[in-house]
Design an enzyme around this catalytic site. Structure first.
Site, mmCIF file in Angstrom:
data_model
loop_
_atom_site.group_PDB
_atom_site.id
_atom_site.type_symbol
_atom_site.label_atom_id
_atom_site.label_comp_id
_atom_site.label_asym_id
_atom_site.label_seq_id
_atom_site.Cartn_x
_atom_site.Cartn_y
_atom_site.Cartn_z
ATOM 1 N N PHE A 139 -8.899 -2.334 -24.292
ATOM 2 C CA PHE A 139 -9.245 -1.643 -22.882
ATOM 3 C C PHE A 139 -8.620 -1.801 -21.719
ATOM 4 O O PHE A 139 -8.189 -2.851 -21.640
ATOM 5 C CB PHE A 139 -10.693 -2.109 -22.614
ATOM 6 C CG PHE A 139 -11.340 -1.579 -21.447
ATOM 7 C CD1 PHE A 139 -11.810 -0.110 -21.189
ATOM 8 C CD2 PHE A 139 -11.429 -2.183 -20.095
ATOM 9 C CE1 PHE A 139 -12.400 0.586 -20.301
ATOM 10 C CE2 PHE A 139 -11.881 -1.449 -18.924
ATOM 11 C CZ PHE A 139 -12.501 -0.292 -19.106
ATOM 12 N N ASP A 224 -1.885 -7.118 -20.802
ATOM 13 C CA ASP A 224 -2.836 -6.938 -19.934
ATOM 14 C C ASP A 224 -3.564 -7.904 -19.918
ATOM 15 O O ASP A 224 -4.444 -8.318 -20.886
ATOM 16 C CB ASP A 224 -3.677 -5.766 -20.452
ATOM 17 C CG ASP A 224 -5.026 -5.197 -19.528
ATOM 18 O OD1 ASP A 224 -5.225 -6.308 -18.845
ATOM 19 O OD2 ASP A 224 -5.414 -4.358 -19.632
ATOM 20 N N LYS A 253 -9.543 -8.670 -11.826
ATOM 21 C CA LYS A 253 -10.601 -9.195 -11.875
ATOM 22 C C LYS A 253 -10.712 -10.538 -11.185
ATOM 23 O O LYS A 253 -11.034 -10.653 -10.080
ATOM 24 C CB LYS A 253 -10.845 -9.604 -13.382
ATOM 25 C CG LYS A 253 -11.163 -8.178 -14.112
ATOM 26 C CD LYS A 253 -12.208 -8.311 -15.202
ATOM 27 C CE LYS A 253 -12.721 -6.818 -15.511
ATOM 28 N NZ LYS A 253 -11.951 -6.002 -16.405
#
Ligand SMILES: *Cc1c(COP(=O)(O)O)cnc(C)c1O
Length: 410
Positions: A139, A224, A253
């Site tokens: 993702f 990532d 995040k």
């Protein structure tokens, strides 16, 4: 006056109906707790999907935001922005990177990583090298580039043809990717620990082999670490376990602890094509974001915090293994790294999350019929024990439900 009939195709809240929302809302948070509008107190093992790493209402972050809010909110990247150079230096000092670009979100950092890779290849005379190799179960966010880099059909269907330059590899299969890397490869993009995909870790040997493969073929290795980075796995960056350094890395995040901010880090070599005018952002690296992220980074890089994450994570895993042996009919597997914990279930994961909610415990879903525990990194052992007690009751409820529902398939 007669009330106008509501158009049934318009959602009552006028919000685009893309979210499958849990019917809960919260008034405030404190540490690992969320206080619901329903008057209940919830133990938060979601943390805004690994965002609130330092807990809710962290006083250090509140102070940083308030102090900046009284000075300067926004100018523009046509000027030098307070805090950007400080945060860039912090990030480069603790990582492989030489340079850093600030974004508002994770997916924008991914978008830039892909641009960096193509520009790098093009600037060194290989404009045909455009392929980004991504992995099943990954993702990377929701921009057009990010959905195709991840290749999850649930996110790409209906949004037009697959653009040129996106290739999918099976996660963890070295022979498969060896056969794919070639003269049109720009970069390999991987989450060292997959988040959404269900807390799947790439092995150290696999990441090291990807590093070698990239070196051999002149491709960039891009991590990532938007979810697994910044202390979540018990090291500041997940790649440190393997020692295989990337050329480019994306963060977001936990970087702002709840304030929207992301970053794309790169070596000077990888970023060499990104000259004046090739990229930019209105809000990226804005003074408010920089103030909060600098304060967050000062906390996240403390060795005591990483030590604490390893301690609490070790306790969680040991106790979860115990639950697994007591509830083999509910828990199939315990996986992940540090406080990015995946529990693969034998029963339905959505129903399991509802049972947890009944215990006032919030947990996240994940691919592969997993649920994820992503508590704030500051969760104490006592709070972890409380979460585990609630998980045990959750397992009992899942077992009772399974017993009451006759299996359809044999
Ligand atoms: C959340 C996430 C993203 C996307 O970040 P946004 O801020 O939602 O754009 C990308 N990659 C990974 C691994 C993530 O967990």
């Amino acid at each position: 006056m007669a009330e106008q009939a509501q158009d049934p195709t318009v959602p009552a809240d006028h919000i685009l109906g893309v979210y499958k929302r849990t019917p809960l809302s919260f008034e405030r948070g404190e540490g690992v707790r969320l206080f619901g509008d329903d008057g209940e107190v919830y133990l938060d093992c979601v943390a805004g999907i690994a965002v609130n790493a330092l807990g809710h209402s962290n006083p250090i972050l509140i102070d940083a935001l308030k102090a900046q809010a009284e000075k300067l909110w926004h100018v523009s990247n046509i000027y030098t922005i307070p805090g950007q150079a400080e945060l860039a230096k912090r990030l480069c000092d603790v990582s492989f990177a030489d340079v850093c670009f600030f974004t508002n979100s994770g997916t924008e950092a991914v978008e830039l990583a892909i641009k960096i890779a193509r520009k790098y290849q093009s600037a060194r005379g290989a404009p045909e090298r455009i392929d980004v190799i991504g992995f099943d179960g990954s993702f990377h966010g929701r921009t057009i580039a990010a959905i195709h880099a991840a290749g999850n059909p649930a996110y790409t269907d209906g949004f037009g043809p697959i653009p040129a330059g996106y290739v999918q590899a099976p996660f963890g299969d070295l022979d498969a990717i060896k056969a794919m890397v070639g003269p049109t490869t720009a970069a390999i993009l991987i989450e060292p620990v997959q988040g959404e995909g269900g807390a799947r870790s790439a092995s150290d040997a696999y990441l090291r082999a990807l590093r070698e493969l990239c070196d051999e073929h002149g491709a960039l290795l891009m991590y990532d670490e938007i979810q697994c980075g910044l202390g979540r796995t018990g090291k500041l960056f997940a790649y440190e376990y393997s020692g295989a350094q990337p050329d480019v890395m994306m963060l977001a995040k936990a970087l702002g602890g709840g304030f929207p901010v992301g970053a794309c880090l790169a070596t000077a070599e990888a970023a060499s094509g990104m000259t004046v005018g090739t990229h930019g952002s209105t809000y990226g690296g804005n003074p408010l974001a920089m103030a909060v992220a600098n304060a967050a980074m000062a906390e996240l890089t403390k060795p005591e915090l990483l030590q604490h994450v390893n301690d609490v994570a070790g306790y969680f895993v040991q106790q979860l293994e115990g639950l697994k042996s007591r509830f083999p009919d509910v828990i199939r597997d315990v996986r992940g790294k540090g406080l990015l914990i995946g529990i693969q279930l034998a029963t339905n994961n959505r129903a399991f999350m509802q049972h947890a909610r009944d215990q006032r415990l919030l947990i996240a879903g994940g691919g592969d019929n997993c649920v994820r525990l992503l508590p704030p990194l500051v969760m104490t052992r006592d709070e972890a024990r409380e979460a585990l007690e609630k998980l045990e009751k959750t397992c009992e409820a899942a077992r009772a439900e399974a017993a009451a529902t006759p299996a359809v398939a044999s």
